[in-house]
Write a protein that holds these residues in place. Structure first.
Motif, short mmCIF file in Angstrom:
data_model
loop_
_atom_site.label_atom_id
_atom_site.label_comp_id
_atom_site.label_asym_id
_atom_site.label_seq_id
_atom_site.Cartn_x
_atom_site.Cartn_y
_atom_site.Cartn_z
N THR A 138 14.62 24.20 19.19
CA THR A 138 14.10 25.38 20.05
C THR A 138 14.43 26.50 19.89
O THR A 138 12.87 27.35 20.64
N GLY A 139 14.45 27.42 19.48
CA GLY A 139 14.55 28.90 19.21
C GLY A 139 15.02 29.46 19.98
O GLY A 139 15.32 30.75 20.68
N THR A 140 15.68 28.76 20.92
CA THR A 140 16.12 29.28 22.25
C THR A 140 17.86 28.93 23.43
O THR A 140 17.70 27.68 22.62
N LEU A 141 18.26 29.35 23.89
CA LEU A 141 18.71 28.54 24.99
C LEU A 141 18.69 29.65 26.56
O LEU A 141 18.42 30.29 26.53
N PRO A 142 19.27 28.61 27.01
CA PRO A 142 19.26 29.05 28.76
C PRO A 142 19.80 29.96 29.20
O PRO A 142 18.74 30.66 29.81
N TRP A 143 20.79 30.43 28.32
CA TRP A 143 21.50 31.67 28.39
C TRP A 143 21.26 32.80 27.83
O TRP A 143 22.17 33.76 28.20
N LEU A 144 20.36 32.53 26.49
CA LEU A 144 20.38 33.94 25.64
C LEU A 144 20.11 35.12 26.44
O LEU A 144 20.85 36.35 25.91
N ALA A 145 19.41 35.71 27.46
CA ALA A 145 18.89 36.13 28.28
C ALA A 145 20.37 37.71 28.42
O ALA A 145 20.15 38.17 29.23
N LEU A 146 21.45 36.22 29.44
CA LEU A 146 22.50 37.18 30.19
C LEU A 146 23.59 37.11 29.01
O LEU A 146 24.75 37.22 29.33
N GLU A 147 23.20 36.76 27.25
CA GLU A 147 24.51 37.53 26.46
C GLU A 147 25.40 38.88 26.66
O GLU A 147 26.76 38.54 26.49
N SER A 148 24.46 39.76 27.47
CA SER A 148 25.68 41.16 27.46
C SER A 148 26.83 40.32 28.55
O SER A 148 27.18 41.87 29.46
N SER A 149 26.57 39.67 29.49
CA SER A 149 27.28 38.99 30.61
C SER A 149 27.89 38.26 30.19
O SER A 149 27.64 36.75 30.83
#
Length: 585
Positions: free
Chosen positions: A243-254
């Protein structure tokens, strides 16, 4: 006042750059020449290198001696990743390929006063991460599952050797050949852990260890890497590759939020997975969902049945390929249907021709379909025979006859002419009938005016009446001679050079012209009596040359003597008047 405490020393430092061409002497008495740097690891640098005296390139990892990751990796290589160990495992399992590298050399060297650690392994073409990025951030389902199958084989070897990898990701997977995914290689064992002493007891100091977006829930809790954790990490990677993404990709810094999101995702399976893989087939969703289920149901210290998982992935690859072919077929069919709908259909109606009925006085127009008429080769020349009919005559190429100009239409040809044309295979029409009639009319006009016309000529024994004026011969009384009579009384010469253009006609009783006029005219318009009476002139007639040499001389002699007598007799008789012919015409 107490002295200030010194700042704590960093656990890992980035290695200094080593210049290209620097030589490192190995304990195996081999010398390795450092090449260009092409990547950096966690705290090390990755260079190309060659053995002195050879051109084959390899990969050299360099880190400060105080760093731990490369030390861990060197230990793993020396314990389980020697070339002979991997070859022995392949023979035992009867498998042709294991996607793991092997160690070539390792040791220490000093560079500008700093002690450095190095390790040499084989060089591969490219990384899977570079390939994924060049493809727009995704891989096809088939390629993703093919890589996953190679990784499962590599993990099976590691697990059988009591090691967990703990850091499966596209950046740590290399391709032997660019674009070939069936020989993918799992590398980078800096986080590999020996599982013999594993206890399910989380430690907050180890929490979130690994690559945050891929690492297992065990690692998020602070547990040591596990067998089931490797399968869970691979499942996350498959979602990312497809898919090129993960549901938590934007939360990588946390990391805590990533851990919480993963827990909710796993609790909502398979629905949460279907929400992510919206455009994928049930087989693909089922395969990745099964990998998650196996990971969650396996005990922390237990090994995973990799054989079943590899079979599951292989079956899914075959199913997805079959479904892809069916989908392509449907798309192709739909495209063809659209193109057919857009393209107007060709009319199947027969082409009709409007013909006016000649028999109907009211000029009723009837519509009939055009028929294809087979082309019939027309005879090159047609000449009239003794019975008044026509026959095809072969005209040799050597004939010196002059080309005859086509005649104009004639307008008075009867049904017998049309029937004769039909027998020859020539389609008759009103226009052709008119042309044929005009030819006959013009022909006999020339005869009546004593103009020369090229018509068939008969040289033989004919009656004096027909030769002189034709008065004693009836218009329809022309008898056909037998071949014996021709041999006995004379020879019929149908000279190709003297044949008129074809007139396809059979005169019936009403349309037959005066025979006596025609008979006398054809001799006057063909070969003159003077020519017939002269042996020299007769030899020049092309048709005469068709006879055998001895027979030709005899015919010429007999014919010349006969016509000399006839000419002498004709001088005493009244001259033939052509006006009778013209009056009849």
């Amino acid at each position: 006042m107490p002295p200030k405490k010194a700042a704590p020393k960093k656990l890992h430092e980035l290695a200094p750059e080593v210049r290209v061409g620097f030589k490192i002497d190995d304990i195996s008495k081999k010398t390795y020449i450092v090449g260009k740097q092409f990547a950096t690891g966690g705290f090390g640098r990755i260079h190309t290198c060659t053995e002195e005296g050879k051109s084959h390139q390899m990969v050299m990892k360099i880190e400060p001696s105080t760093n731990g990751p490369l030390l861990t990796e060197v230990v793993v290589f020396n314990r389980i990743l020697k070339k002979e160990m991997i070859e022995a495992y392949k023979k035992t399992k009867k498998i042709p390929w294991i996607g793991l590298p092997y160690i070539i050399a390792n040791g220490y060297f000093t560079y500008n006063g700093d002690k450095m650690r190095y390790m040499v392994i084989p060089k591969y073409a490219t990384s899977l991460e570079a390939t994924r990025e060049s493809n727009g951030g995704t891989l096809s389902v088939k390629d993703s599952l093919t890589v996953a199958n190679c990784v499962l084989g590599a993990l099976e070897y590691l697990h059988d050797s009591d090691y967990a990898h703990a850091d499966v990701k596209a950046a740590n997977i290399l391709l032997e050949k660019e674009g070939v995914y069936s020989t993918s290689v799992l590398v980078d064992f800096g986080l590999a852990h020996r599982t013999t002493n594993n206890v399910d007891k989380p430690d907050k100091k180890r929490a979130h260890n690994g690559t945050c977006i891929y690492t297992s829930t065990d690692a998020h809790r602070g547990n040591n890497p596990s067998f089931r954790g490797d399968v869970e990490i691979l499942a996350y990677n498959l979602i990312m590759w497809i898919t090129g993404t993960l549901p938590w990709l934007a939360l990588e810094s946390s990391p805590d939020k990533v851990f919480d999101s993963k827990q909710k995702f796993i609790a909502g399976l398979p629905g949460t997975l279907q929400n992510v893989l919206t455009s994928q087939s049930p087989a693909v969703v089922g395969c990745i969902s099964t990998m998650f289920n196996v990971s969650m149901k396996t005990n922390y210290t237990d090994k995973v049945d990799m054989t079943k998982l590899k079979k599951l992935v292989t079956d899914t690859i075959q199913t997805s390929v079959g479904e892809a072919k069916k989908a392509q077929g449907k798309v192709k069919k739909a495209t063809e249907d659209v193109s057919k709908a857009a393209t107007p259909k060709k009319s199947t109606r027969k082409v009709m021709a409007i013909v006016e009925s000649e028999d109907d006085d009211d000029n009723v127009v009837e519509v009939v379909p055009k028929k294809k008429v087979a082309k019939v080769q027309k005879p090159r020349k047609v000449m009239e025979n003794e019975s008044g009919g026509e026959e095809e005559v072969y005209i040799p190429k050597s004939s010196k006859s002059r080309k005859l100009k086509p005649e104009q239409d004639n307008s008075s040809l009867g049904s017998s002419t049309r029937s004769y044309s039909n027998r020859l295979g020539v389609t008759s029409s009103a226009a052709s009938t008119v042309r044929a009639a005009r030819k006959i009319e013009q022909k006999y006009k020339r005869l009546s005016t004593n103009k020369s016309s090229l018509v068939p000529v008969t040289v033989g024994d004919v009656s004096d009446d027909s030769e002189d004026d034709g008065a004693g011969t009836s218009s329809g009384a022309r008898t056909k001679r037998s071949s014996d009579e021709s041999v006995r009384n004379g020879v019929e010469l149908k000279t190709p050079a003297l044949v008129a253009p074809a007139v396809k006609s059979n005169h019936n009783a009403n349309e037959r012209l005066n025979y006596s006029c025609f008979s006398e005219a054809k001799y006057k318009s063909g070969i003159s009596s003077a020519t017939k009476a002269s042996p020299t002139e007769l030899r020049r007639v092309p048709g005469v040359r068709n006879f055998p040499k001895g027979r030709r001389s005899m015919i010429i002699k007999e014919t010349a003597s006969k016509y000399k007598e006839k000419r002498a007799a004709r001088k005493s008789k009244p001259t033939f008047d052509d006006s009778s012919c013209s009056s009849e015409l």
